[in-house]
Scaffold this active site. Sequence first.
Site, PDB file in Angstrom:
ATOM      1  N   ASN A 276     -11.116  -2.424  -5.568  1.00 40.50           N
ATOM      2  CA  ASN A 276     -10.307  -1.489  -6.365  1.00 40.50           C
ATOM      3  C   ASN A 276     -10.945  -1.128  -7.714  1.00 40.50           C
ATOM      4  OD1 ASN A 276      -7.171  -2.816  -5.094  1.00 40.50           O
ATOM      5  ND2 ASN A 276      -8.192  -0.910  -4.509  1.00 40.50           N
TER       6      ASN A 276
ATOM      7  N   ASP B 178       0.836  -1.206   0.000  1.00 37.67           N
ATOM      8  CA  ASP B 178       0.000   0.000   0.000  1.00 37.67           C
ATOM      9  C   ASP B 178       0.870   1.255   0.000  1.00 37.67           C
ATOM     10  OD1 ASP B 178      -2.359   1.384  -0.052  1.00 37.67           O
ATOM     11  OD2 ASP B 178      -2.834   1.112   2.071  1.00 37.67           O
TER      12      ASP B 178
HETATM   13  C1  IPE Z   1      -5.705  -2.742  -0.412  1.00 41.44           C
HETATM   14  O1  IPE Z   1      -5.245  -1.448  -0.561  1.00 41.44           O
HETATM   15  C2  IPE Z   1      -5.649  -3.461  -1.719  1.00 41.44           C
HETATM   16  C3  IPE Z   1      -4.321  -3.650  -2.286  1.00 41.44           C
HETATM   17  C4  IPE Z   1      -3.192  -3.360  -1.733  1.00 41.44           C
HETATM   18  C5  IPE Z   1      -4.317  -4.227  -3.598  1.00 41.44           C
HETATM   19  P1  IPE Z   1      -6.267  -0.214  -0.738  1.00 41.44           P
HETATM   20  O2  IPE Z   1      -5.431   0.979  -0.803  1.00 41.44           O
HETATM   21  O3  IPE Z   1      -7.187  -0.475  -1.860  1.00 41.44           O
HETATM   22  O4  IPE Z   1      -7.092  -0.288   0.627  1.00 41.44           O
HETATM   23  P2  IPE Z   1      -8.059   0.786   1.306  1.00 41.44           P
HETATM   24  O5  IPE Z   1      -9.143   1.082   0.336  1.00 41.44           O
HETATM   25  O6  IPE Z   1      -7.248   2.000   1.610  1.00 41.44           O
HETATM   26  O7  IPE Z   1      -8.540   0.122   2.555  1.00 41.44           O
HETATM   27  C1  IPE Z   2      -1.509   0.145  -3.425  1.00 46.19           C
HETATM   28  O1  IPE Z   2      -1.263   1.515  -3.450  1.00 46.19           O
HETATM   29  C2  IPE Z   2      -1.671  -0.447  -4.803  1.00 46.19           C
HETATM   30  C3  IPE Z   2      -3.039  -0.870  -5.145  1.00 46.19           C
HETATM   31  C4  IPE Z   2      -4.093  -0.802  -4.369  1.00 46.19           C
HETATM   32  C5  IPE Z   2      -3.223  -1.406  -6.475  1.00 46.19           C
HETATM   33  P1  IPE Z   2      -2.432   2.549  -3.506  1.00 46.19           P
HETATM   34  O2  IPE Z   2      -2.785   2.814  -4.925  1.00 46.19           O
HETATM   35  O3  IPE Z   2      -3.578   2.089  -2.657  1.00 46.19           O
HETATM   36  O4  IPE Z   2      -1.771   3.834  -2.878  1.00 46.19           O
HETATM   37  P2  IPE Z   2      -2.427   4.844  -1.863  1.00 46.19           P
HETATM   38  O5  IPE Z   2      -2.969   4.059  -0.708  1.00 46.19           O
HETATM   39  O6  IPE Z   2      -3.521   5.551  -2.603  1.00 46.19           O
HETATM   40  O7  IPE Z   2      -1.325   5.746  -1.455  1.00 46.19           O
HETATM   41 MG    MG Z   3      -4.053   2.360  -0.713  1.00 52.90          MG
END
Ligand code: IPE
Ligand code: IPE
Ligand code: MG
Length: 246
Positions: free
Chosen positions: A69, A21
């Site tokens: 997502n 993340d």
């Molecule tokens: C969780 O991360 C999913 C992945 C890392 C693929 P998100 O960034 O989507 O999670 P939330 O929405 O902040 O909980």
């Molecule tokens: C995790 O990074 C990757 C995926 C969920 C695919 P994020 O895209 O959630 O990054 P933040 O949380 O918005 O910084």
């Molecule tokens: Mg994220």
Amino acid sequence: MDFESLIDNNKLPRHIAIIMDGNGRWAKSKGRPRVMGHRAGVKTVRRITEACAKLGIEYLTLYAFSTENWKRPAFEVDALMRLLVETIHKEIKVLNKNNIRLRTIGDLDGLPARSRDAMRKAIRETASNDRMQLTLALNYSGRWEIVRAARAIAEAAREGHLTPDELDADRFASFLCTRDMPDPELLIRTSGETRLSNYLLWQLAYSEFYFTEIFWPDFMEKDLYEAIYVFQQRERRFGKTSEQLK
Ligand code: IPE
Ligand code: IPE
Ligand code: MG
């Protein structure tokens, strides 16, 4: 501190699960588009996969795309799917060189055809590798997986293959996507968020959780070693008292 040299090789987790993340915030902090963060995140996947294989970790399971997502802006979802195809094409050779088997958990049928086909090809072409299993959770969520298992169990019962009193935790787990993997001993989440976001809800029942503020693109080998070292200092009691474990 040099955590690598402090790691006890006899107490390694067999299975590490990671919620990667912070790609978006990493990019934003540099004034760049979120997609650049995902590109940088792919480099971390490569780095951490190799580090785990070198250490002797048997299973590494990475949360790459959740069922939630899809709610992101279409251009970001598109970019992620394209990045997936591009990366998989490039990585098959490296995976084979490193003897790493690629798997997925999640609903592959829900992915665009190109992503799905690229994944299936990579899974096929790495199927006989046995040094480490790298599992990508793709179009995955814990609740999706549990509901899918419950449906399959109901179906098995209707067909007469299973009676209600035969169902216990082990039998239930045999209907999950992770049926042939041990549960993760260690869960790592980067970027400072301290939630599960629907990841491996069943499998993480007794895992140790490790949260770090570091954004995924900045997560280095040394950070992995630190997480494993911290994990090794914990006492896993599984409901018992500390004295019973001595
Ligand atoms: C969780 O991360 C999913 C992945 C890392 C693929 P998100 O960034 O989507 O999670 P939330 O929405 O902040 O909980
Ligand atoms: C995790 O990074 C990757 C995926 C969920 C695919 P994020 O895209 O959630 O990054 P933040 O949380 O918005 O910084
Ligand atoms: Mg994220």
